[in-house]
Scaffold this active site. Structure first.
Site, PDB file in Angstrom:
ATOM      1  N   ASP A  15       0.976  -0.874  -0.027  1.00 14.33           N
ATOM      2  CA  ASP A  15      -0.401   0.142  -0.104  1.00 14.33           C
ATOM      3  C   ASP A  15       0.920   1.146  -0.118  1.00 14.33           C
ATOM      4  O   ASP A  15       2.137   0.823   0.195  1.00 14.33           O
ATOM      5  CB  ASP A  15      -0.577   0.190   1.457  1.00 14.33           C
ATOM      6  N   ARG A  16       0.508   2.535  -0.358  1.00 12.61           N
ATOM      7  CA  ARG A  16       1.174   3.455  -0.384  1.00 12.61           C
ATOM      8  C   ARG A  16       1.129   4.346   0.950  1.00 12.61           C
ATOM      9  O   ARG A  16       2.381   4.799   1.669  1.00 12.61           O
ATOM     10  CB  ARG A  16       1.068   4.665  -1.278  1.00 12.61           C
ATOM     11  N   ASP A  17       0.167   5.263   1.282  1.00 11.82           N
ATOM     12  CA  ASP A  17      -0.143   5.744   2.601  1.00 11.82           C
ATOM     13  C   ASP A  17      -0.348   5.331   3.586  1.00 11.82           C
ATOM     14  O   ASP A  17      -0.420   4.148   4.158  1.00 11.82           O
ATOM     15  CB  ASP A  17      -1.361   6.005   1.907  1.00 11.82           C
ATOM     16  N   CYS A  72     -11.655  -1.860  -8.492  1.00 12.77           N
ATOM     17  CA  CYS A  72     -10.812  -2.401  -8.092  1.00 12.77           C
ATOM     18  C   CYS A  72     -10.541  -1.319  -6.799  1.00 12.77           C
ATOM     19  O   CYS A  72      -9.337  -1.581  -6.452  1.00 12.77           O
ATOM     20  CB  CYS A  72     -10.212  -0.556  -9.348  1.00 12.77           C
ATOM     21  N   ARG A  73     -10.472  -0.693  -6.083  1.00 11.47           N
ATOM     22  CA  ARG A  73     -10.720  -0.299  -4.845  1.00 11.47           C
ATOM     23  C   ARG A  73     -11.283  -1.481  -3.662  1.00 11.47           C
ATOM     24  O   ARG A  73     -11.494  -2.121  -3.814  1.00 11.47           O
ATOM     25  CB  ARG A  73     -12.057   0.481  -4.861  1.00 11.47           C
ATOM     26  N   ASN A 121      -5.491   2.981  -2.507  1.00 13.69           N
ATOM     27  CA  ASN A 121      -6.267   3.482  -3.441  1.00 13.69           C
ATOM     28  C   ASN A 121      -6.359   4.945  -3.368  1.00 13.69           C
ATOM     29  O   ASN A 121      -5.362   5.537  -2.107  1.00 13.69           O
ATOM     30  CB  ASN A 121      -7.291   3.357  -2.234  1.00 13.69           C
ATOM     31  N   ASP A 145       4.032   8.524   5.133  1.00 10.52           N
ATOM     32  CA  ASP A 145       3.498   9.265   5.598  1.00 10.52           C
ATOM     33  C   ASP A 145       2.433   9.705   4.899  1.00 10.52           C
ATOM     34  O   ASP A 145       2.270  10.387   3.761  1.00 10.52           O
ATOM     35  CB  ASP A 145       3.858  10.034   6.289  1.00 10.52           C
ATOM     36  N   ASP A 158      -1.470  -0.834   6.097  1.00 10.11           N
ATOM     37  CA  ASP A 158      -1.572  -0.845   7.211  1.00 10.11           C
ATOM     38  C   ASP A 158      -3.091  -0.468   8.005  1.00 10.11           C
ATOM     39  O   ASP A 158      -3.329   0.110   8.479  1.00 10.11           O
ATOM     40  CB  ASP A 158      -1.026   1.338   7.506  1.00 10.11           C
ATOM     41  N   SER A 203      -8.575   7.520  -3.952  1.00 10.00           N
ATOM     42  CA  SER A 203     -10.321   8.028  -3.671  1.00 10.00           C
ATOM     43  C   SER A 203     -10.390   9.782  -3.860  1.00 10.00           C
ATOM     44  O   SER A 203     -11.421  10.704  -4.109  1.00 10.00           O
ATOM     45  CB  SER A 203     -10.561   8.260  -2.377  1.00 10.00           C
TER      46      SER A 203
END
Length: 180
Positions: free
Chosen positions: A10-12, A97-98, A53, A17, A124, A55
């Site tokens: 995942d990215r965030d 896709c979410r 994601n 951060d 996370d 959004s």
């Protein structure tokens, strides 16, 4: 084969951060140990990808070009991460896709050429873990802070580097059964 053949992130709040709906690459800060964790995987030849994601695009708060600019900054900080798979939709858009839907995890496995059952998602949020599980893969929760105790039945680590150490254990895939 007991070690994963590919690792997805995942990215965030996993690689970087979280800055909600971040449009500015200058605000990107790598999570502690993110560069080292990816360096370890790259040195072992383990393919990686990012499944995220975003959004804010669907909500009209950021553009896809801004997301791509932030992603380029992520790679400047942590090195190449392989393909980027992005859901730009808002939660109520009804897309397939979410996360926690499995489609981006399945696409990532196909893109890196590894059976999804040999892939591990590091994230996370519960939706990260459930997407991997729904796709037939494995997952490790990377806690955002040490006080976070809920892991929804998934293995958990206090840092990205600890998660990579866990998944590189000789028998990681042999010991894992999806909790969902």
């Amino acid at each position: 084969m007991s070690r994963p053949l590919a690792v997805f992130f995942d990215r965030d709040d996993t690689l970087i951060d979280d800055v909600p709906y971040n449009p500015d690459p200058a605000l990107v800060v790598a999570r502690p140990g993110a560069r080292l964790a990816l360096d370890v995987l790259r040195a072992l030849g383990v393919p990686t990808a990012v499944v995220t994601n975003q959004s804010g695009v669907g909500r009209g708060r950021i553009t896809l070009d801004q997301v791509h600019a932030v992603n380029r900054r992520v790679e400047e900080l942590v090195g190449p991460v392989g393909p980027w798979l992005i859901c730009p939709h808002a939660p109520d858009d009804g897309c397939t896709c979410r996360k926690p839907a499995p489609s981006l995890v399945l696409q990532a496995a196909e893109m890196v050429g590894v059976p999804v059952g040999c892939c591990v998602m590091l994230g996370d949020k519960r939706s990260d873990l459930e997407a991997a599980s729904a796709a037939g893969g494995h997952a490790i929760l990377v806690r955002r802070h040490r006080a976070q105790r809920e892991s929804w039945g998934f293995p958990a680590a206090d840092s990205l580097l600890e998660a990579v150490e866990m998944l590189l254990a000789e028998d990681f895939l042999d010991r894992r059964r999806s909790p969902l």
